[in-house]
Enzyme design. Structure first.
Site, PDB file in Angstrom:
ATOM      1  N   ARG A 246       0.887  -1.175  -0.067  1.00 60.33           N
ATOM      2  CA  ARG A 246      -0.061  -0.137  -0.120  1.00 60.33           C
ATOM      3  C   ARG A 246       0.852   1.320   0.007  1.00 60.33           C
ATOM      4  NH1 ARG A 246      -5.010  -2.225   3.899  1.00 60.33           N
ATOM      5  NH2 ARG A 246      -6.140  -3.013   1.995  1.00 60.33           N
ATOM      6  N   GLU A 368      -5.549  -2.163  -4.563  1.00 63.33           N
ATOM      7  CA  GLU A 368      -4.899  -2.229  -3.157  1.00 63.33           C
ATOM      8  C   GLU A 368      -5.656  -2.004  -2.312  1.00 63.33           C
ATOM      9  OE1 GLU A 368      -2.768  -4.795  -3.851  1.00 63.33           O
ATOM     10  OE2 GLU A 368      -1.601  -3.958  -2.188  1.00 63.33           O
ATOM     11  N   THR A 370      -9.720  -0.392  -1.468  1.00 62.40           N
ATOM     12  CA  THR A 370     -10.793   1.214  -1.624  1.00 62.40           C
ATOM     13  C   THR A 370     -10.344   1.969  -0.771  1.00 62.40           C
ATOM     14  OG1 THR A 370     -12.531   0.400  -0.887  1.00 62.40           O
ATOM     15  CG2 THR A 370     -12.184  -0.222  -3.180  1.00 62.40           C
TER      16      THR A 370
HETATM   17  C1  LIG Z   1      -7.197  -1.370 -13.336  1.00 67.32           C
HETATM   18  C2  LIG Z   1      -7.368  -2.530 -12.077  1.00 67.32           C
HETATM   19  C3  LIG Z   1      -6.191  -3.439 -11.844  1.00 67.32           C
HETATM   20  C4  LIG Z   1      -6.368  -4.355 -10.744  1.00 67.32           C
HETATM   21  N1  LIG Z   1      -5.282  -5.168 -10.660  1.00 67.32           N
HETATM   22  C5  LIG Z   1      -5.629  -6.161  -9.708  1.00 67.32           C
HETATM   23  C6  LIG Z   1      -4.423  -7.130  -9.549  1.00 67.32           C
HETATM   24  O1  LIG Z   1      -3.626  -7.284 -10.284  1.00 67.32           O
HETATM   25  N2  LIG Z   1      -4.694  -8.330  -8.919  1.00 67.32           N
HETATM   26  C7  LIG Z   1      -5.988  -8.200  -8.194  1.00 67.32           C
HETATM   27  O2  LIG Z   1      -6.211  -9.249  -7.501  1.00 67.32           O
HETATM   28  N3  LIG Z   1      -7.072  -7.427  -8.290  1.00 67.32           N
HETATM   29  C8  LIG Z   1      -6.601  -6.299  -9.063  1.00 67.32           C
HETATM   30  N4  LIG Z   1      -7.566  -5.286  -9.233  1.00 67.32           N
HETATM   31  C9  LIG Z   1      -8.883  -5.406  -8.373  1.00 67.32           C
HETATM   32  C10 LIG Z   1      -9.051  -4.308  -7.345  1.00 67.32           C
HETATM   33  O3  LIG Z   1      -8.135  -4.722  -6.231  1.00 67.32           O
HETATM   34  C11 LIG Z   1     -10.668  -4.562  -6.787  1.00 67.32           C
HETATM   35  O4  LIG Z   1     -11.184  -3.858  -8.098  1.00 67.32           O
HETATM   36  C12 LIG Z   1     -10.574  -3.641  -5.582  1.00 67.32           C
HETATM   37  O5  LIG Z   1     -10.365  -4.418  -4.535  1.00 67.32           O
HETATM   38  C13 LIG Z   1     -12.251  -3.339  -5.357  1.00 67.32           C
HETATM   39  O6  LIG Z   1     -13.032  -4.474  -5.468  1.00 67.32           O
HETATM   40  P1  LIG Z   1     -14.293  -4.564  -6.383  1.00 67.32           P
HETATM   41  O7  LIG Z   1     -13.857  -3.939  -7.702  1.00 67.32           O
HETATM   42  O8  LIG Z   1     -15.017  -5.907  -6.400  1.00 67.32           O
HETATM   43  O9  LIG Z   1     -15.298  -3.541  -5.667  1.00 67.32           O
HETATM   44  P2  LIG Z   1     -16.235  -3.703  -4.263  1.00 67.32           P
HETATM   45  O10 LIG Z   1     -15.384  -4.385  -3.329  1.00 67.32           O
HETATM   46  O11 LIG Z   1     -17.375  -4.486  -4.689  1.00 67.32           O
HETATM   47  O12 LIG Z   1     -16.546  -2.213  -4.002  1.00 67.32           O
HETATM   48  C14 LIG Z   1     -17.471  -1.436  -4.543  1.00 67.32           C
HETATM   49  C15 LIG Z   1     -17.588  -0.171  -3.608  1.00 67.32           C
HETATM   50  O13 LIG Z   1     -18.214  -0.669  -2.250  1.00 67.32           O
HETATM   51  C16 LIG Z   1     -17.186  -0.012  -1.365  1.00 67.32           C
HETATM   52  N5  LIG Z   1     -17.486  -1.232  -0.453  1.00 67.32           N
HETATM   53  C17 LIG Z   1     -16.721  -2.412  -0.629  1.00 67.32           C
HETATM   54  N6  LIG Z   1     -16.993  -3.157   0.657  1.00 67.32           N
HETATM   55  C18 LIG Z   1     -17.723  -2.311   1.418  1.00 67.32           C
HETATM   56  C19 LIG Z   1     -18.158  -2.404   2.695  1.00 67.32           C
HETATM   57  N7  LIG Z   1     -18.234  -3.454   3.515  1.00 67.32           N
HETATM   58  N8  LIG Z   1     -18.806  -1.178   3.500  1.00 67.32           N
HETATM   59  C20 LIG Z   1     -18.907  -0.034   2.627  1.00 67.32           C
HETATM   60  N9  LIG Z   1     -18.535   0.104   1.362  1.00 67.32           N
HETATM   61  C21 LIG Z   1     -17.721  -1.030   0.780  1.00 67.32           C
HETATM   62  C22 LIG Z   1     -15.860   0.182  -2.029  1.00 67.32           C
HETATM   63  O14 LIG Z   1     -15.183   0.957  -1.469  1.00 67.32           O
HETATM   64  C23 LIG Z   1     -16.194   0.462  -3.446  1.00 67.32           C
HETATM   65  O15 LIG Z   1     -16.421   1.895  -3.463  1.00 67.32           O
HETATM   66  C24 LIG Z   1      -7.545  -4.313  -9.848  1.00 67.32           C
HETATM   67  C25 LIG Z   1      -8.567  -3.426 -10.462  1.00 67.32           C
HETATM   68  C26 LIG Z   1      -8.569  -2.445 -11.463  1.00 67.32           C
HETATM   69  C27 LIG Z   1      -9.564  -1.735 -11.779  1.00 67.32           C
END
Ligand SMILES: Cc1cc2nc3c(=O)[nH]c(=O)nc-3n(C[C@H](O)[C@H](O)[C@H](O)COP(=O)(O)OP(=O)(O)OC[C@H]3O[C@@H](n4cnc5c(N)ncnc54)[C@H](O)[C@@H]3O)c2cc1C
Length: 555
Positions: A246, A368, A370
């Site tokens: 991070r 890494e 949100t």
């Molecule tokens: C360009 C890109 C590169 C990436 N590279 C990698 C990689 O190399 N390897 C890998 O494993 N992943 C990777 N990721 C994935 C990234 O780590 C995830 O997108 C991120 O962890 C968020 O997960 P999600 O997209 O499922 O969103 P979600 O977890 O569904 O979140 C959606 C929204 O809800 C909020 N939220 C989630 N949980 C809660 C809660 N409990 N309470 C309140 N709010 C909440 C979040 O803050 C966010 O605003 C990548 C993503 C992108 C877009």
């Protein structure tokens, strides 16, 4: 402090900048962005004999140069200054290697991780799934044991991964899957039958990085591909890398934020409006430049402090890593957005780069962890500390930072922390953290308060000449102190005012008690502490534009 010596770090930063100037010019970066192209041969050159940047990321026993956290923060900032997409492509190898670094056996590290330094292989980290993002525990990819004559010989992996950086190009993957013993990391080679990557995602930004979904259909791996050779440690291993990784994404926020702001600064020196350059207009600099410089440098103070502690051997700095990432990436986003505004209509076009930087830096508050998940992480940990110390956790920090010279902003940061301690205590008494929103807002206020303290410490160290030799040195001690005071005032005002608003808003106080609460949150002193703010902003603007130095030279 461990890691590289100062000169070696400077040489690598210089080589990186030189590579960028030759191979990653603005027209080239705009072309990659427009074509949505992952420049795999540039990434391979950066990890090959031409630059060998990956060497800095690996320890000496794995044939690297043994860069420490501080070195990696400096390098990640430089990479992101050039392009966050390319930085992501490089970072993904490091991220992909981390489960093995933290959880692998010595033999596994020698077998796979030496290939990063020796061969410059590209790796990918496969954790996220379509239905498991922030909550990795919801993962559905399975690893079924394959036995022969009653002996475990391997596993069959089935499932889908989403948003995997380098997903379409990696030579080696680390994949998180649910084994019978629980979530487990597996090492999977490119080309293993059943492993396939989807088409590159058409993204908002970091278009020079490759992001792809992975499909795993009966992917067979031998039993020795289990990281650490024990099932069920995957989520702990994924958590363990965060304190470190991070910080690197925090550095991306710093690099991209300053890359945008520097373009705005240069532009404003020559853009005439009303007969004089924009750089001479307070209504411009004090909104679009100075506050962003203060927030970025505040976040840097936290990044430098946390990476120093990691290099000194401290463990479990996950909350500190979360604070650094939250503030640096949010500051980077705001700085890039302000830079578009600062360039007016030109900022809104592709040619001037700030538009691209703004799209690129946007990812840093998502991957890494949100920003919201970081707020939760920070709030939960410090809430425990608050309870354990009977409300003294931030008060003790305040006492220490209050001892710093006034010029460093220490006493104002102390006020911010005192106010924060009171906000937390009132929230405890009125049980306000049953509202998730209040808990998350506390997380942000905690991050701001602790960062104000870190910035004051950094400003004091700069004034006494005791900053680490490898520290970034853009600002001389006096303007750095002015920026620290600007940030401390903002931190105190936000903690006091927003803390009050949330306590009132969540029903934590009766109407007649509000004036007493305002006093308890130290709002009258916080307001008095704003005295001198505009003069400090003037001084910071002079330093950013090199005016103080010019005047001294003229005198
Ligand atoms: C360009 C890109 C590169 C990436 N590279 C990698 C990689 O190399 N390897 C890998 O494993 N992943 C990777 N990721 C994935 C990234 O780590 C995830 O997108 C991120 O962890 C968020 O997960 P999600 O997209 O499922 O969103 P979600 O977890 O569904 O979140 C959606 C929204 O809800 C909020 N939220 C989630 N949980 C809660 C809660 N409990 N309470 C309140 N709010 C909440 C979040 O803050 C966010 O605003 C990548 C993503 C992108 C877009």
């Amino acid at each position: 402090m461990g890691g590289l010596d100062r000169q070696t770090l400077q040489e690598i930063i210089g080589a990186l900048a030189d590579f960028g100037a030759r191979r990653l010019t603005d027209p080239k970066l705009l072309e990659l962005d427009a074509k949505d192209e992952y420049p795999v041969e540039i990434i391979r050159s950066m990890c090959g004999p031409e630059l060998g940047i990956q060497m800095a990321f690996m320890p000496q026993e794995l044939h690297g140069m043994g860069g420490g956290s501080f070195d990696l923060y400096r390098l990640c900032e430089e990479m992101a200054r050039m392009d966050v997409g390319i930085a992501t492509g490089l970072f993904a190898t490091f991220l992909g290697s981390e489960p093995i670094s933290v959880g692998g056996t010595e033999e596994q590290k020698q077998r796979w991780l030496t290939r990063i330094a020796d061969e410059g292989i590209i790796m990918a980290y496969g954790a996220t799934e379509p239905a498991a993002g922030s909550d990795l525990g919801a993962l559905r990819t399975t690893a079924t044991r394959v036995e022969k004559d009653g002996q475990l010989v391997g596993y069959r992996l089935n499932g889908a991964k989403q948003w995997i950086s380098n997903g379409g190009f990696a030579d080696l993957y680390t994949i998180l899957a649910n084994a019978p013993g629980g979530p487990t990391w597996f090492v999977v080679d490119k080309g293993t039958p059943g492993l396939s990557a989807g088409k590159p995602e058409d993204k908002h930004g970091i278009r020079a990085s490759n992001t792809a979904a992975l499909t795993l259909e009966d992917v067979g791996v031998p039993a020795d591909r289990v990281v650490g050779l024990v099932e069920g440690r995957g989520l702990v291993q994924a958590q363990a890398v965060f304190g470190y990784t991070r910080l690197m994404v925090a550095a991306f926020g710093l690099g991209a934020g300053w890359a945008a702001l520097d373009r705005a600064i240069e532009y404003s020196k020559t853009r005439l409006q009303g007969g004089s350059p924009l750089s001479e207009k307070q209504g411009y600099t004090h909104k679009l430049i100075v506050p962003h410089a203060a927030r970025l440098e505040a976040a840097r103070a936290h990044v430098e402090e946390t990476s120093t502690r990691l290099d000194e051997g401290e463990k479990e700095l996950n909350t500190e890593g979360a604070i650094a990432k939250l503030l640096a990436t949010e500051a980077g986003n705001r700085a890039a957005d302000a830079s578009i505004q600062a360039l007016g209509g030109y900022g809104y076009t592709r040619e001037y780069m700030v538009e691209k930087i703004k799209r690129d830096v946007r990812i840093t508050t998502i991957y890494e962890g949100t920003s919201e998940i970081l707020e939760m992480t920070i709030a939960r940990d410090r809430w425990q500390q608050h309870l354990k110390t009977r409300g003294q956790y931030h008060r003790e920090q305040a006492k220490k930072v209050a001892q710093l010279p006034a010029s460093s902003g220490g006493p104002i940061a102390a006020l911010a922390l005192e106010s924060l301690a009171e906000v937390m205590e009132r929230s405890r008494v009125a049980r306000l953290t049953r509202h998730q929103h209040v808990l998350f807002r506390l997380g942000e206020l905690i991050a701001i308060g602790e960062t104000a303290a870190a910035f004051a410490r950094r400003a004091a160290a700069a004034a006494s000449g005791t900053l680490p030799g490898k520290a970034a040195a853009r600002f001389a001690p006096e303007p750095l102190a002015a920026l620290s005071r600007i940030f401390a005032r903002e931190a105190a005002a936000r903690i006091g005012e927003e803390g009050l608003a949330w306590i009132c808003g969540a029903g934590g106080v009766r109407d007649a008690e509000v004036p007493a609460l305002e006093a308890a949150l130290r709002l009258p002193e916080i307001h008095r502490a704003q005295i001198g703010l505009v003069a400090d902003m003037d001084a910071a603007a002079d330093a950013i534009y090199g005016r103080a130095a010019e005047e001294q030279q003229a005198a």
